[in-house]
Design a protein around this motif. Structure first.
Motif, PDB file in Angstrom:
ATOM      1  N   GLY A  10       0.902  -1.210   0.082  1.00  0.00           N
ATOM      2  CA  GLY A  10       0.165   0.172   0.123  1.00  0.00           C
ATOM      3  C   GLY A  10       0.798   1.306  -0.138  1.00  0.00           C
ATOM      4  O   GLY A  10       0.604   2.325  -0.796  1.00  0.00           O
ATOM      5  N   GLU A  11       1.915   1.357   0.908  1.00  0.00           N
ATOM      6  CA  GLU A  11       2.806   2.396   0.861  1.00  0.00           C
ATOM      7  C   GLU A  11       3.442   2.521  -0.409  1.00  0.00           C
ATOM      8  O   GLU A  11       3.595   3.839  -1.025  1.00  0.00           O
ATOM      9  CB  GLU A  11       3.682   2.256   1.966  1.00  0.00           C
ATOM     10  N   ALA A  12       3.768   1.614  -1.352  1.00  0.00           N
ATOM     11  CA  ALA A  12       4.460   1.699  -2.662  1.00  0.00           C
ATOM     12  C   ALA A  12       3.629   2.271  -3.462  1.00  0.00           C
ATOM     13  O   ALA A  12       3.989   3.092  -4.279  1.00  0.00           O
ATOM     14  CB  ALA A  12       5.210   0.248  -3.112  1.00  0.00           C
ATOM     15  N   ILE A  13       2.068   1.917  -3.486  1.00  0.00           N
ATOM     16  CA  ILE A  13       1.427   2.513  -4.385  1.00  0.00           C
ATOM     17  C   ILE A  13       0.980   3.685  -4.301  1.00  0.00           C
ATOM     18  O   ILE A  13       1.176   4.622  -5.244  1.00  0.00           O
ATOM     19  CB  ILE A  13      -0.006   1.554  -4.451  1.00  0.00           C
ATOM     20  N   ARG A  14       1.059   4.235  -3.022  1.00  0.00           N
ATOM     21  CA  ARG A  14       0.678   5.445  -2.654  1.00  0.00           C
ATOM     22  C   ARG A  14       1.864   6.409  -3.078  1.00  0.00           C
ATOM     23  O   ARG A  14       1.885   7.557  -3.801  1.00  0.00           O
ATOM     24  CB  ARG A  14       0.636   5.837  -1.111  1.00  0.00           C
ATOM     25  N   SER A  15       3.357   5.879  -3.055  1.00  0.00           N
ATOM     26  CA  SER A  15       4.098   6.685  -3.394  1.00  0.00           C
ATOM     27  C   SER A  15       4.203   7.017  -4.806  1.00  0.00           C
ATOM     28  O   SER A  15       4.696   8.127  -5.279  1.00  0.00           O
ATOM     29  CB  SER A  15       5.534   5.746  -2.953  1.00  0.00           C
ATOM     30  N   GLU A  16       3.887   6.039  -5.532  1.00  0.00           N
ATOM     31  CA  GLU A  16       3.747   5.935  -6.971  1.00  0.00           C
ATOM     32  C   GLU A  16       2.970   7.060  -7.463  1.00  0.00           C
ATOM     33  O   GLU A  16       3.097   7.640  -8.577  1.00  0.00           O
ATOM     34  CB  GLU A  16       3.526   4.653  -7.722  1.00  0.00           C
ATOM     35  N   VAL A  17       1.365   6.870  -6.994  1.00  0.00           N
ATOM     36  CA  VAL A  17       0.523   8.072  -7.262  1.00  0.00           C
ATOM     37  C   VAL A  17       0.885   9.230  -6.800  1.00  0.00           C
ATOM     38  O   VAL A  17       0.692  10.181  -7.731  1.00  0.00           O
ATOM     39  CB  VAL A  17      -0.832   7.344  -6.807  1.00  0.00           C
ATOM     40  N   ALA A  18       1.559   9.411  -5.996  1.00  0.00           N
ATOM     41  CA  ALA A  18       2.105  10.862  -5.502  1.00  0.00           C
ATOM     42  C   ALA A  18       3.106  11.497  -6.630  1.00  0.00           C
ATOM     43  O   ALA A  18       3.209  12.767  -6.341  1.00  0.00           O
ATOM     44  CB  ALA A  18       2.521  10.673  -4.353  1.00  0.00           C
ATOM     45  N   LYS A  19       3.720  10.660  -7.473  1.00  0.00           N
ATOM     46  CA  LYS A  19       4.648  11.354  -8.428  1.00  0.00           C
ATOM     47  C   LYS A  19       3.738  11.994  -9.398  1.00  0.00           C
ATOM     48  O   LYS A  19       4.236  13.110  -9.851  1.00  0.00           O
ATOM     49  CB  LYS A  19       5.255  10.122  -9.154  1.00  0.00           C
ATOM     50  N   ALA A  20       2.606  11.586  -9.827  1.00  0.00           N
ATOM     51  CA  ALA A  20       1.728  12.273 -10.640  1.00  0.00           C
ATOM     52  C   ALA A  20       0.658  13.443  -9.993  1.00  0.00           C
ATOM     53  O   ALA A  20       0.120  14.402 -10.714  1.00  0.00           O
ATOM     54  CB  ALA A  20       0.951  11.472 -11.445  1.00  0.00           C
ATOM     55  N   VAL A  21       0.226  12.734  -8.865  1.00  0.00           N
ATOM     56  CA  VAL A  21      -1.133  13.519  -8.397  1.00  0.00           C
ATOM     57  C   VAL A  21      -0.564  14.185  -7.053  1.00  0.00           C
ATOM     58  O   VAL A  21       0.110  13.558  -6.159  1.00  0.00           O
ATOM     59  CB  VAL A  21      -2.230  12.435  -7.906  1.00  0.00           C
ATOM     60  N   VAL A  22      -0.833  15.604  -6.986  1.00  0.00           N
ATOM     61  CA  VAL A  22      -0.365  16.170  -5.675  1.00  0.00           C
ATOM     62  C   VAL A  22      -1.951  16.215  -4.671  1.00  0.00           C
ATOM     63  O   VAL A  22      -2.884  16.391  -5.106  1.00  0.00           O
ATOM     64  CB  VAL A  22      -0.237  17.846  -6.088  1.00  0.00           C
ATOM     65  N   GLY A  23      -1.443  15.691  -3.557  1.00  0.00           N
ATOM     66  CA  GLY A  23      -2.590  15.533  -2.656  1.00  0.00           C
ATOM     67  C   GLY A  23      -3.484  14.266  -2.761  1.00  0.00           C
ATOM     68  O   GLY A  23      -2.823  13.284  -3.166  1.00  0.00           O
ATOM     69  N   GLN A  24      -4.690  14.535  -2.568  1.00  0.00           N
ATOM     70  CA  GLN A  24      -5.630  13.362  -2.687  1.00  0.00           C
ATOM     71  C   GLN A  24      -5.207  11.911  -1.847  1.00  0.00           C
ATOM     72  O   GLN A  24      -5.779  11.044  -2.379  1.00  0.00           O
ATOM     73  CB  GLN A  24      -5.771  12.938  -4.206  1.00  0.00           C
ATOM     74  N   GLU A  25      -4.662  12.267  -0.636  1.00  0.00           N
ATOM     75  CA  GLU A  25      -4.296  10.936  -0.198  1.00  0.00           C
ATOM     76  C   GLU A  25      -5.344  10.197   0.556  1.00  0.00           C
ATOM     77  O   GLU A  25      -5.238   9.017   0.424  1.00  0.00           O
ATOM     78  CB  GLU A  25      -3.394  11.400   1.219  1.00  0.00           C
ATOM     79  N   GLU A  26      -6.494  10.840   0.843  1.00  0.00           N
ATOM     80  CA  GLU A  26      -7.634  10.270   1.415  1.00  0.00           C
ATOM     81  C   GLU A  26      -8.166   9.518   0.145  1.00  0.00           C
ATOM     82  O   GLU A  26      -8.666   8.426   0.597  1.00  0.00           O
ATOM     83  CB  GLU A  26      -8.673  10.939   2.148  1.00  0.00           C
ATOM     84  N   THR A  27      -8.275  10.072  -0.815  1.00  0.00           N
ATOM     85  CA  THR A  27      -8.991   9.367  -2.017  1.00  0.00           C
ATOM     86  C   THR A  27      -8.040   8.038  -2.443  1.00  0.00           C
ATOM     87  O   THR A  27      -8.635   6.804  -2.555  1.00  0.00           O
ATOM     88  CB  THR A  27      -8.939  10.333  -3.353  1.00  0.00           C
ATOM     89  N   VAL A  28      -6.842   8.229  -2.445  1.00  0.00           N
ATOM     90  CA  VAL A  28      -6.009   7.004  -2.736  1.00  0.00           C
ATOM     91  C   VAL A  28      -6.142   5.974  -1.774  1.00  0.00           C
ATOM     92  O   VAL A  28      -6.153   4.703  -1.934  1.00  0.00           O
ATOM     93  CB  VAL A  28      -4.322   7.455  -2.927  1.00  0.00           C
ATOM     94  N   GLN A  29      -6.276   6.267  -0.457  1.00  0.00           N
ATOM     95  CA  GLN A  29      -6.367   5.303   0.525  1.00  0.00           C
ATOM     96  C   GLN A  29      -7.589   4.593   0.492  1.00  0.00           C
ATOM     97  O   GLN A  29      -7.755   3.480   0.714  1.00  0.00           O
ATOM     98  CB  GLN A  29      -6.516   6.132   2.094  1.00  0.00           C
ATOM     99  N   LEU A  30      -8.668   5.296   0.151  1.00  0.00           N
ATOM    100  CA  LEU A  30     -10.107   4.729  -0.115  1.00  0.00           C
ATOM    101  C   LEU A  30     -10.203   3.449  -1.289  1.00  0.00           C
ATOM    102  O   LEU A  30     -10.759   2.739  -1.468  1.00  0.00           O
ATOM    103  CB  LEU A  30     -11.284   5.802  -0.309  1.00  0.00           C
ATOM    104  N   MET A  31      -9.443   4.529  -2.231  1.00  0.00           N
ATOM    105  CA  MET A  31      -9.111   3.033  -3.664  1.00  0.00           C
ATOM    106  C   MET A  31      -8.426   1.910  -3.257  1.00  0.00           C
ATOM    107  O   MET A  31      -8.935   0.959  -3.742  1.00  0.00           O
ATOM    108  CB  MET A  31      -8.473   4.053  -4.603  1.00  0.00           C
TER     109      MET A  31
END
Length: 318
Positions: A10-31
């Protein structure tokens, strides 16, 4: 896969998404919770808040095949699921599969298409199969729908019926970014012509089908003690006993809340569910399953306020 490995994934996926998306941590967590508990998510927010980009980046990071459907008023069910088309050269019918045959499907502006076309997603979301001319065709076991809708425009839209809303595990409200986040968006994305392509931002695949399947199996085996089961039951039944609500949550809501709480616990590195997992997920899981009473609407009450009151009124186990 161990619970700690699920947390690391989960941490690795969050880190990769954060390269393109600024913020939206809660949305990524729910996904992530939706992915590991076999659910779908509805994103509601104004245009330009990265709903499409976060879905595309998430699919790339998780290693899922990505498909997108731009819903329009003239879209037909066959445009989504496909059809048997007659081949004049061979005088036979050939199955042409629609864009629904993917792993992560972005249903963009789903409320812009009529109910008949919206209903084409129902079987796919619930059963992970589609039926074409009486033949049942299986979708990927990892099939996931990320739908978006624009809450601003009211003309030319078809509100989703309650039956279809109940198929979504979460409804997440995507709001405007903070001032600092918006500054970072302007600085990083302002001069990029390919800003919608996650690959251009360095988003790499950090999972595969085997890893996702193993994580789902691990999540399903997490402990759920009787006290937490009772707490979920009280929350769901509490939505049916409030005067401000005309319709409360269905039994399905309690069942999927338990599964989602397991996924959140695993993403935190725990092999057991705590009441805080339930509390954290309840607003996004319940807000689209509840209908306000006419009196509550007249008084200007919001569903989120009612859900918060219910959570505060029901004592959580210690």
């Amino acid at each position: 896969m161990t619970v700690e490995e699920v947390r690391s994934l989960g941490e690795a996926i969050r880190s990769e998404v954060a390269k393109a998306v600024v913020g939206q941590e809660e949305t990524v967590q729910l996904m992530l919770v939706a992915l590991f508990s076999g659910g779908h998510i509805l994103l509601e927010g104004p245009p330009g808040t990265a709903k499409t980009l976060v879905a595309h980046s998430f699919a790339r990071a998780v290693g899922l095949d990505f498909g997108r459907i731009q819903f329009t008023p003239d879209l037909m069910p066959g445009d989504i699921i496909g059809a048997n088309l007659f081949n004049f050269q061979t005088s036979t019918f050939t199955l042409t599969r629609g864009p629904i045959f993917t792993e992560l499907l972005l249903a963009d502006e789903i409320n812009r298409t009529p109910p008949k076309t919206q209903a084409a997603l129902l079987e796919a979301m619930q059963e992970r199969t589609v039926t074409i001319d009486g033949e049942s065709l299986a979708l990927s076991p990892r099939f996931m729908v990320v739908a978006t809708q624009n809450p601003i425009e009211q003309q030319g839209v078809y509100p989703l019926p309650e039956a279809q809303l109940d198929r979504f595990l979460f409804k997440q409200k995507v709001d405007y970014p903070s001032a600092e986040e918006e500054r970072r968006i302007i600085a990083s994305h302002g001069a990029c012509k390919t800003s919608m392509d996650p690959a251009e931002w360095g988003v790499e695949r950090c999972a595969d089908a085997a890893a996702v399947a193993a994580a789902i199996d691990t999540v399903a085996g997490l402990r759920l003690v009787d006290e937490v089961i009772d707490y979920i039951t009280d929350l769901v039944r509490g939505t049916r006993e409030v005067a401000d609500l005309q319709t409360g949550a269905s039994p399905r809501a309690g069942a999927v809340l338990a599964g989602a709480a397991r996924a959140r616990a695993a993403l935190d590195g725990r092999d057991f569910v705590i009441p805080d997992d339930v509390k954290a997920l309840a607003p996004a899981l319940l807000r689209h399953r509840l209908i306000l009473s006419p009196a509550a609407e007249i008084n200007g009450r919001a569903v989120e306020e009612v859900v918060t009151d219910i959570i505060e009124a029901i004592e959580a186990p210690r």
